[in-house]
Design an enzyme around this catalytic site. Structure first.
Site, mmCIF file in Angstrom:
data_model
loop_
_atom_site.group_PDB
_atom_site.id
_atom_site.type_symbol
_atom_site.label_atom_id
_atom_site.label_comp_id
_atom_site.label_asym_id
_atom_site.label_seq_id
_atom_site.Cartn_x
_atom_site.Cartn_y
_atom_site.Cartn_z
ATOM 1 C CG ASP A 171 -6.853 11.073 31.755
ATOM 2 O OD1 ASP A 171 -7.601 10.105 31.548
ATOM 3 O OD2 ASP A 171 -6.238 11.243 32.820
ATOM 4 C CG ASP B 215 -0.364 17.081 25.937
ATOM 5 O OD1 ASP B 215 -1.584 17.198 26.171
ATOM 6 O OD2 ASP B 215 0.514 17.383 26.774
ATOM 7 C CG ASP C 273 5.103 17.316 32.429
ATOM 8 O OD1 ASP C 273 3.980 17.296 31.886
ATOM 9 O OD2 ASP C 273 5.274 17.666 33.620
ATOM 10 C CG PHE D 38 1.446 9.245 33.607
ATOM 11 C CD1 PHE D 38 0.610 10.342 33.663
ATOM 12 C CD2 PHE D 38 2.824 9.444 33.646
ATOM 13 C CE1 PHE D 38 1.128 11.632 33.757
ATOM 14 C CE2 PHE D 38 3.349 10.739 33.742
ATOM 15 C CZ PHE D 38 2.490 11.823 33.801
ATOM 16 C CB ILE D 39 2.394 8.280 27.780
ATOM 17 C CG1 ILE D 39 1.373 9.357 27.363
ATOM 18 C CG2 ILE D 39 1.786 6.896 27.640
ATOM 19 C CD1 ILE D 39 1.002 9.298 25.898
ATOM 20 C CE LYS E 2 -3.560 8.688 29.629
ATOM 21 N NZ LYS E 2 -3.182 9.130 30.972
HETATM 22 P P1 5GP Z 1 -7.844 15.870 30.970
HETATM 23 O O1 5GP Z 1 -8.342 17.234 31.293
HETATM 24 O O2 5GP Z 1 -8.342 15.351 29.638
HETATM 25 O O3 5GP Z 1 -8.117 14.878 32.069
HETATM 26 O O4 5GP Z 1 -6.287 15.952 30.920
HETATM 27 C C1 5GP Z 1 -5.663 16.598 29.905
HETATM 28 C C2 5GP Z 1 -4.281 17.063 30.264
HETATM 29 O O5 5GP Z 1 -3.702 16.298 31.333
HETATM 30 C C3 5GP Z 1 -3.389 16.851 29.078
HETATM 31 O O6 5GP Z 1 -3.394 17.956 28.220
HETATM 32 C C4 5GP Z 1 -2.035 16.613 29.724
HETATM 33 O O7 5GP Z 1 -1.422 17.846 29.977
HETATM 34 C C5 5GP Z 1 -2.369 15.944 31.036
HETATM 35 N N1 5GP Z 1 -2.292 14.470 30.875
HETATM 36 C C6 5GP Z 1 -3.310 13.591 30.728
HETATM 37 N N2 5GP Z 1 -2.861 12.331 30.590
HETATM 38 C C7 5GP Z 1 -1.509 12.414 30.652
HETATM 39 C C8 5GP Z 1 -0.443 11.438 30.528
HETATM 40 O O8 5GP Z 1 -0.627 10.224 30.352
HETATM 41 N N3 5GP Z 1 0.825 11.932 30.635
HETATM 42 C C9 5GP Z 1 1.097 13.252 30.822
HETATM 43 N N4 5GP Z 1 2.379 13.586 30.901
HETATM 44 N N5 5GP Z 1 0.125 14.199 30.934
HETATM 45 C C10 5GP Z 1 -1.154 13.777 30.828
HETATM 46 MG MG MG Z 2 -1.840 19.337 28.274
#
Ligand code: 5GP
Ligand code: MG
Length: 178
Positions: A108, A105, A162, A155-156, A136
């Protein structure tokens, strides 16, 4: 402005249902245009958030692809990353020599994507590419090969994403507002 409350927080619309559809369609078409028909393409979706996006991407690709899922968590019930990735469910497919496309999805920090890339490479995948709906900052990985739209540090929720397990079935994308 469309506003909803989920649990204790207020969210306002960032992308309407139509805008979201246009973003997804453009991303799916780019994949379709650039993949090689002879590739042994394995789409691996990241549960739970990647399900709606994976469906829309997969339905737009040829019938010779393989689909599976892994489950990775890093956010828990919070609106910020815990800093460590946990693989709760792995794929049982033999990935040796396969061309893996991770479908998630959102990226970040890039921790989940980096973890999964390394994981599939260690399982013998011939190549591992990345497709995410939203991107992001992705500090730990290069820009994904395919992504729908760049977004700021919001944060979306919606379309799989979710907040505390709610909001995944929204057809638009909303961002946390104060
Ligand atoms: P990362 O490992 O890149 O920091 O985070 C990835 C995971 O964190 C995504 O696959 C998602 O599940 C969750 N995540 C990151 N940003 C958001 C956001 O803005 N909203 C939501 N609902 N989940 C996020
Ligand atoms: Mg995810």
């Amino acid at each position: 402005m469309k506003t909803i409350i989920i649990k204790d927080k207020k969210f306002t619309e960032l992308f309407s249902e139509q805008e979201l559809k246009d973003i997804v369609t453009a991303c799916a078409q780019k994949i379709k245009r650039t993949i090689n028909e002879t590739e042994n393409l394995v789409l691996i979706g990241v549960l739970n958030g990647g399900i709606p996006f994976m469906n829309d991407i997969a339905f737009s690709l040829p019938e010779n692809i393989t689909i599976d899922y892994v489950r990775a968590v890093s956010y828990g019930d919070n609106t910020y990353s815990s800093g460590k990735v946990e693989l709760l469910l792995d794929t049982q497919l033999d990935l040796r020599g396969k061309d893996v496309l991770i479908v998630d999805d959102i990226i970040d920090t890039g921790r989940t994507a980096k973890f999964l890339k390394d994981h599939f490479i260690s399982k013998g995948a011939g190549s591992v590419r990345l497709c995410c709906l939203f991107y992001k900052k992705g500090t730990l990985v290069e820009e994904p090969e395919y992504f729908g739209s760049y977004i700021g540090d919001d944060f979306i929720v919606g379309y799989g994403l979710d907040y505390a397990q709610k909001g995944r079935n929204l057809k638009n994308i909303l961002k946390l507002s104060d």
